[in-house]
Write a protein that holds these residues in place. Structure first.
Motif, PDB file in Angstrom:
ATOM      1  N   LYS A   1      42.320  47.253  52.069  1.00 43.34           N
ATOM      2  CA  LYS A   1      42.635  45.996  52.741  1.00 43.34           C
ATOM      3  C   LYS A   1      42.117  44.835  51.893  1.00 43.34           C
ATOM      4  O   LYS A   1      40.919  44.719  51.650  1.00 43.34           O
ATOM      5  CB  LYS A   1      42.003  45.955  54.130  1.00 43.34           C
ATOM      6  N   ALA A   2      43.045  43.988  51.447  1.00 44.65           N
ATOM      7  CA  ALA A   2      42.641  42.867  50.594  1.00 44.65           C
ATOM      8  C   ALA A   2      43.799  41.901  50.400  1.00 44.65           C
ATOM      9  O   ALA A   2      44.971  42.264  50.575  1.00 44.65           O
ATOM     10  CB  ALA A   2      42.178  43.382  49.233  1.00 44.65           C
ATOM     11  N   SER A   3      43.461  40.670  50.029  1.00 43.77           N
ATOM     12  CA  SER A   3      44.443  39.677  49.607  1.00 43.77           C
ATOM     13  C   SER A   3      44.089  39.309  48.176  1.00 43.77           C
ATOM     14  O   SER A   3      43.157  38.524  47.930  1.00 43.77           O
ATOM     15  CB  SER A   3      44.392  38.444  50.511  1.00 43.77           C
ATOM     16  N   LEU A   4      44.812  39.901  47.231  1.00 43.51           N
ATOM     17  CA  LEU A   4      44.466  39.770  45.815  1.00 43.51           C
ATOM     18  C   LEU A   4      45.191  38.611  45.147  1.00 43.51           C
ATOM     19  O   LEU A   4      46.330  38.288  45.488  1.00 43.51           O
ATOM     20  CB  LEU A   4      44.819  41.066  45.070  1.00 43.51           C
ATOM     21  N   VAL A   5      44.521  38.033  44.165  1.00 42.28           N
ATOM     22  CA  VAL A   5      45.140  37.043  43.281  1.00 42.28           C
ATOM     23  C   VAL A   5      45.188  37.649  41.881  1.00 42.28           C
ATOM     24  O   VAL A   5      44.193  38.166  41.373  1.00 42.28           O
ATOM     25  CB  VAL A   5      44.347  35.725  43.268  1.00 42.28           C
ATOM     26  N   PHE A   6      46.354  37.568  41.257  1.00 45.16           N
ATOM     27  CA  PHE A   6      46.608  38.201  39.965  1.00 45.16           C
ATOM     28  C   PHE A   6      47.122  37.141  38.992  1.00 45.16           C
ATOM     29  O   PHE A   6      48.109  36.465  39.271  1.00 45.16           O
ATOM     30  CB  PHE A   6      47.627  39.334  40.167  1.00 45.16           C
ATOM     31  N   TRP A   7      46.443  37.002  37.851  1.00 47.59           N
ATOM     32  CA  TRP A   7      46.874  36.067  36.803  1.00 47.59           C
ATOM     33  C   TRP A   7      47.429  36.829  35.615  1.00 47.59           C
ATOM     34  O   TRP A   7      46.895  37.858  35.209  1.00 47.59           O
ATOM     35  CB  TRP A   7      45.699  35.234  36.305  1.00 47.59           C
ATOM     36  N   GLY A   8      48.487  36.309  35.035  1.00 42.91           N
ATOM     37  CA  GLY A   8      49.033  36.908  33.826  1.00 42.91           C
ATOM     38  C   GLY A   8      50.349  36.269  33.447  1.00 42.91           C
ATOM     39  O   GLY A   8      50.735  35.232  33.979  1.00 42.91           O
TER      40      GLY A   8
ATOM     41  N   VAL B   1      43.252  40.219  36.153  1.00 40.25           N
ATOM     42  CA  VAL B   1      43.749  39.343  35.091  1.00 40.25           C
ATOM     43  C   VAL B   1      44.355  40.170  33.960  1.00 40.25           C
ATOM     44  O   VAL B   1      43.866  41.251  33.633  1.00 40.25           O
ATOM     45  CB  VAL B   1      42.614  38.436  34.547  1.00 40.25           C
ATOM     46  N   MET B   2      45.435  39.664  33.404  1.00 42.08           N
ATOM     47  CA  MET B   2      46.063  40.264  32.234  1.00 42.08           C
ATOM     48  C   MET B   2      45.478  39.608  30.991  1.00 42.08           C
ATOM     49  O   MET B   2      45.404  38.380  30.909  1.00 42.08           O
ATOM     50  CB  MET B   2      47.583  40.065  32.277  1.00 42.08           C
ATOM     51  N   LEU B   3      45.049  40.411  30.038  1.00 38.83           N
ATOM     52  CA  LEU B   3      44.459  39.905  28.796  1.00 38.83           C
ATOM     53  C   LEU B   3      45.034  40.649  27.601  1.00 38.83           C
ATOM     54  O   LEU B   3      45.390  41.822  27.705  1.00 38.83           O
ATOM     55  CB  LEU B   3      42.937  40.094  28.795  1.00 38.83           C
TER      56      LEU B   3
END
Length: 452
Positions: A40-47, A99-101
């Motif tokens: 259970k989560a509300s994720l933030v994803f950058w990329g 995060v995408m790196l």
């Protein structure tokens, strides 16, 4: 997920990334995070979204994990993403969960404690499922700090039409000595074996080729770094060979990778070969359309005949940020995209995979798929993915990047280009480069020893 946009953005990244001190606030930032609920989560994803697949990937993941939602923020390019993450870390808030790196920058954030150690979630059990090159680049203190999205095995691409005109059989270039002899024949007909101007755009091929030579230009042990640009045995080998190519005018030293001139010379046959990542086929197809049917791909030439040494050029990965209070769910999402069904989706839309199961699958190397037919036709009927997959799974030695990799890339061009313009020797250029890296590292709070 390498492409020309990313490559051209590299200089910007090097100039704009904010340096993070080795003794900075990484640990205190990390302490603010927590594992959270795995379901259970509300994720933030950058990329970034080169393949335009993130929307469908996230939708599929959320369907399989109804308690987790993912908000994707397209941060534009790799450099933009790194800059945004640096700013959020410095502020102590606002960082994403995932995060995408680009692979070489993972260490930069891991060494300061700003990425979560993924071994706590069982990531180490996945090691044998990925090819060794991408996996090894994402380790810090022998622990994984990101999961590889893709792979970029360094390959030997050559223009068979130019080679034949020069009397060179590309299939017989097995060693770097063979490569040197071929370069002399190619020069005799007015073309160049390859290009290298020593610019920042040649930094990544340098690291790959030095890696393949067994070089360790730097060694990172936490906050202690050793620089050995001209004394390391592998570097000596690499420098001596490149100097010979420069001295005998066997390579184009005026043209930088990813420039308009580079594409033009690839398209007219002036540049006859490249040693570059396995993601290159689509770039050749777009940048050198007039050479359709002429290009070929092979494994890298070897320093010792019969050896199968390999290296990586490029690549990207997913990491969990230490600020996240939902790290368990964030890891679950990262694993889905890199190791689960999402990895197959990305491979189907053009990402060169790092998962052995995909590389070894019949579908990936099937010459009769529409995508493979198009690529294989450009490469004269070769089964390109089969050749790339074999090289991607070769054994590699361990190789790490500096925790201030953006500076390493930008200063590479400042120092090394002087050797390719013949103002100084390559050995002197690398000695100067080593000093610049040492001075910068010490200024950033690391303990850096320069062995010359």
């Amino acid at each position: 997920m390498h492409n020309t946009q990313k490559a051209l953005a590299a200089l910007t990244a090097a100039a704009t990334i904010i340096g993070l001190a080795a003794c900075g606030g990484g640990d205190s930032t990390a302490s603010k995070g927590s594992t959270g609920d795995t379901s259970k989560a509300s994720l933030v994803f950058w990329g970034w979204d080169t393949g335009h697949t993130m929307s469908s990937l996230i939708k599929d993941f959320e369907k399989k994990n109804p308690g987790i939602t993912v908000k994707f923020n397209n941060t534009g390019t790799a450099s933009d993403t790194q800059t945004a993450l640096s700013n959020a870390i410095a502020a102590g808030k606002g960082a994403p969960d995932v995060v995408m790196l680009e692979d070489p920058t993972v260490t930069q954030f891991a060494v300061t404690g700003d990425l979560a150690d993924l071994s706590q979630f069982g990531a180490t059990k996945l090691a044998d499922d990925f090819t060794a090159g991408p996996w090894n680049k994402l380790q810090h203190n022998n622990k994984p700090y990101a999961l590889p999205i893709d792979s970029g095995p360094e390959m030997f691409f050559y223009n068979d039409a130019v080679f034949k005109k020069a009397g060179v059989d590309g299939t017989k270039i097995k060693t770097w000595d063979d490569y040197y002899e071929a370069a002399k024949k190619v020069k005799a007909i007015g073309s160049y074996m390859t290009n290298n101007s020593g610019s920042s755009m040649e930094y990544q091929p340098f690291t790959a080729q030095a890696w393949q030579a067994g070089a360790h230009p730097w060694k990172v042990n936490g906050e202690n770094i050793t620089i050995s640009m001209t004394k390391d045995a592998g570097m000596k080998k690499y420098i001596a060979f490149q100097q010979k190519l420069i001295d005998e005018d066997l390579i184009d030293t005026k043209t930088a990778n990813w420039s308009d001139s580079w594409n033009r010379e690839l398209n007219d046959g002036t540049i006859a070969s490249l040693t570059i990542g396995g993601w290159m086929p689509v770039n050749l197809m777009n940048g050198a359309p007039d050479q359709a049917g002429n290009w070929r791909v092979a494994a890298l030439p070897q320093w010792t005949e019969g050896a199968k040494a390999a290296a990586e050029d490029g690549g990207s990965a997913l990491a969990v940020v230490s600020q996240s209070k939902q790290q368990a769910a964030a890891y679950k999402f990262a694993e889905y995209l890199t190791h689960g069904k999402g990895a197959q989706t990305m491979a189907d839309t053009g990402t060169f995979p790092s998962l052995k199961s995909i590389l070894n699958s019949k579908d990936f190397t099937d010459p009769d798929t529409a995508a493979n037919k198009k690529v294989n036709a450009y490469f004269g009927g070769q089964n390109v993915n089969k050749i790339l997959a074999e090289s991607a799974q070769r054994k590699v030695t361990k190789f790490s990047y500096l925790p201030y990799n953006p500076y390493a890339q930008s200063s590479f061009g400042d120092q090394i280009s002087k050797a390719y313009s013949k103002d100084i020797t390559l050995e002197q250029a690398f000695a100067n480069y080593g000093k610049a890296l040492t001075d910068h590292g010490n200024q950033q709070g690391y303990t850096v020893t320069n062995k010359g």
